[in-house]
Design an enzyme around this catalytic site. Structure first.
Site, PDB file in Angstrom:
ATOM      1  CD  GLU A 233      -2.802   1.340   2.564  1.00  0.00           C
ATOM      2  OE1 GLU A 233      -3.451   2.330   2.709  1.00  0.00           O
ATOM      3  OE2 GLU A 233      -2.866   0.408   3.177  1.00  0.00           O
TER       4      GLU A 233
ATOM      5  CG  ASP B 279      -1.336 -16.961  12.941  1.00  0.00           C
ATOM      6  OD1 ASP B 279      -2.058 -16.394  11.671  1.00  0.00           O
ATOM      7  OD2 ASP B 279      -1.989 -17.768  13.632  1.00  0.00           O
TER       8      ASP B 279
ATOM      9  CG  HIS C  97      -3.865   7.334  -0.721  1.00  0.00           C
ATOM     10  ND1 HIS C  97      -3.625   5.926  -0.840  1.00  0.00           N
ATOM     11  CD2 HIS C  97      -4.193   7.681   0.392  1.00  0.00           C
ATOM     12  CE1 HIS C  97      -3.739   5.499   0.352  1.00  0.00           C
ATOM     13  NE2 HIS C  97      -4.158   6.550   1.085  1.00  0.00           N
TER      14      HIS C  97
END
Length: 394
Positions: A86, A290, A387
Site C-alpha cells: 500500500e 500469524d 495517495h
C-alpha cells in the site's frame, strides 16, 4: 494427467521435490514460474511452517523511523520494518513517528497477559453445570498441575467461567513466554480436560474449543479480558508540534476521537481508531507473525483529551496483541532479519516487540486522522493528495 500435487512422505523439502511441484504447476497452468521460484533461504527451514512448498511470495518491505519508545522493555530509537503493498503507508507512519520524536517519545506499558484455549463442558442440567463450576474453583491447583505438565514455558493463570443452560463455557488463561502460544495452550488444555473427564463423573462430554476464546475474531470479551497481551501506548503532544508537523490542533484531534467513537458505537465496530490493522499487518508480515491474528490484534480503544496546558494527551490500548519473537515464523530467514533490526529476535524479547508495535499504532493513528481533514482555504485534502502522489500504481 494426474491432478495430485507431488509430495514426498520422506522429505518434502528437498530441492528436487520443490522443482517437481513447480513443474507440475507450470504444466497444469500453462505458464512459466519465475519470481516465485527465487528464494535465498534453506527450504528445509520451512518444515513446520508450510506444506507442499513450491516458492515464496515477495512483499516489499519499507522502513519507518526512528520510533522513540519509552517503555519498560523497549527503550530508545527503533527503525521499524513494514511489509506492505500500500503506497503512502510507510510515509504516513514515518510522519507520525516524527510527531512522537518531537514530543519526547511514546510511553508503552504491557498491562496483562492471557492466551486462551476455551473448552466447553456439557451436563445433564443447569444444576450439574453450576456444581461443576464450584468444583473447578476448588480443584484449580490440580488442573493447573496437569496443564503445566505439558510445557516448560506455559503457566495456567486462571480459568474463566461463563455458565449458560446446561453448559459451562470456560477460558483457560495462560502466560506463554516469548511464543504466541496457541498450539501450546491447546495441548496443555487437552491434558487438563482429560484429567477433568476422569475425575468428574457427572460430566457428559466436553469440546476442547468451545469458541469462547474467539480466536482470530474480534469480540467484546477480548476487549475486556484480553487475549495474548494487553498493551497501552500513550503520549502528550505539545500544541506547537501538532501545528508544525501535522498542521492541526489538539482540539481538532480530540474532536476526531469523539466523532470516531460515536461512529464505532453506531456501526458496532470493534474499535474507535482509524486503521490499527494497517501498521500491525505490515509489521506482522515483516516479522513472521500469524497474519490471521490481525482479526484480534486490531481491536483497540482510543482515548484523548486536551490538558490544562493546551496540549493533547493521546492513548491507545490494544487488548489482544498476539506476537512472538521465538518459534513459528519468526525463525524464517527474512523475518528473523527484520526482528534483528529492532533487537527483537529470540527469547526474552516478546514484550519489547509488543511495546514497539503499540508505539507504531499511535504513529499511524496520529498521522492518518490529521491527514483526513480538508483545508478550507485551499480545498485540498492531505490524505487524497498523498495517495495521488505516492499510492497510485497503474
Amino acid at each position: 494427467m494426474s491432478t495430485k500435487i507431488p509430495r514426498s512422505k520422506g522429505n518434502d523439502y528437498t530441492p528436487e521435490m520443490i522443482a517437481e511441484r513447480q513443474a507440475f504447476l507450470e504444466d497444469r497452468a500453462g505458464t512459466t514460474l519465475h519470481h516465485t521460484k527465487g528464494f535465498t533461504f534453506d527450504p528445509e527451514s520451512m518444515a513446520g511452517n508450510c506444506e507442499q512448498l513450491f516458492g515464496v511470495a515477495q512483499v516489499p518491505i519499507g522502513v519507518a523511523g526512528p520510533l522513540v519508545v519509552n517503555g519498560e522493555h523497549a527503550q530508545g530509537d527503533f527503525y521499524v520494518p513494514m511489509a506492505t503493498i500500500e503506497g503512502t503507508l510507510v510515509a504516513s507512519y514515518n510522519r507520525g513517528m516524527r510527531v512522537i520524536r518531537e514530543s519526547g517519545g511514546v510511553i508503552t506499558t504491557v498491562m496483562g497477559e492471557a492466551m486462551q484455549r476455551a473448552p466447553v463442558f456439557m451436563f445433564k442440567n443447569a444444576r450439574d453445570a453450576r456444581d461443576f463450576g464450584n468444583w473447578v474453583r476448588d480443584n484449580f491447583a490440580a488442573i493447573k498441575a496437569q496443564a503445566e505438565s505439558t510445557t516448560s514455558v506455559g503457566k495456567l493463570l486462571e480459568i474463566e467461567q461463563y455458565p449458560v443452560h446446561n453448559m459451562v463455557y470456560t477460558r483457560f488463561d495462560y502466560s506463554t513466554g516469548d511464543a504466541a502460544g496457541q498450539n501450546m495452550t491447546g495441548g496443555a488444555t487437552f491434558v487438563a480436560c482429560e484429567w477433568i473427564r476422569a475425575n468428574y463423573p457427572k460430566l457428559r462430554t466436553y469440546g476442547l474449543s468451545g469458541g469462547m476464546d474467539t480466536e482470530k475474531k474480534t469480540s467484546f470479551v477480548n476487549s475486556l479480558k484480553g487475549r495474548g497481551r494487553k498493551v497501552t501506548a500513550e503520549i502528550t503532544i505539545p500544541r506547537q508540534v501538532l501545528s508544525d508537523v501535522l498542521r492541526t490542533t489538539p482540539e481538532h484531534l480530540r474532536n476526531s476521537t469523539g466523532v470516531n467513537t460515536l461512529a464505532a458505537f453506531l456501526t458496532g465496530a470493534s474499535n474507535n481508531a482509524a486503521h490499527p490493522a494497517n501498521g500491525l499487518a505490515a509489521l506482522f508480515m515483516a516479522t513472521g507473525q500469524d497474519m490471521a491474528t490481525i482479526g484480534e490484534a486490531n481491536q483497540c480503544s482510543v482515548y484523548s483529551y486536551v490538558n490544562t496546558a493546551g496540549d493533547l494527551y493521546y492513548s491507545v490500548t490494544l487488548p489482544a496483541l498476539i506476537m512472538a519473537t521465538y518459534g513459528g515464523g519468526t525463525g524464517l530467514a527474512t523475518q528473523r532479519e527484520c526482528l534483528e533490526l529492532m533487537g527483537c529476535y529470540g527469547k526474552g524479547k516478546a514484550y519489547k516487540l509488543l511495546e514497539i508495535a503499540a508505539g507504531l499504532v499511535v504513529a499511524g493513528e496520529l498521522s492518518l486522522v490529521s491527514a483526513t481533514k480538508t483545508d478550507k482555504e485551499t480545498g485540498t485534502n492531505e490524505w487524497v493528495d498523498a495517495h495521488e502522489k505516492l499510492g497510485r500504481n497503474r
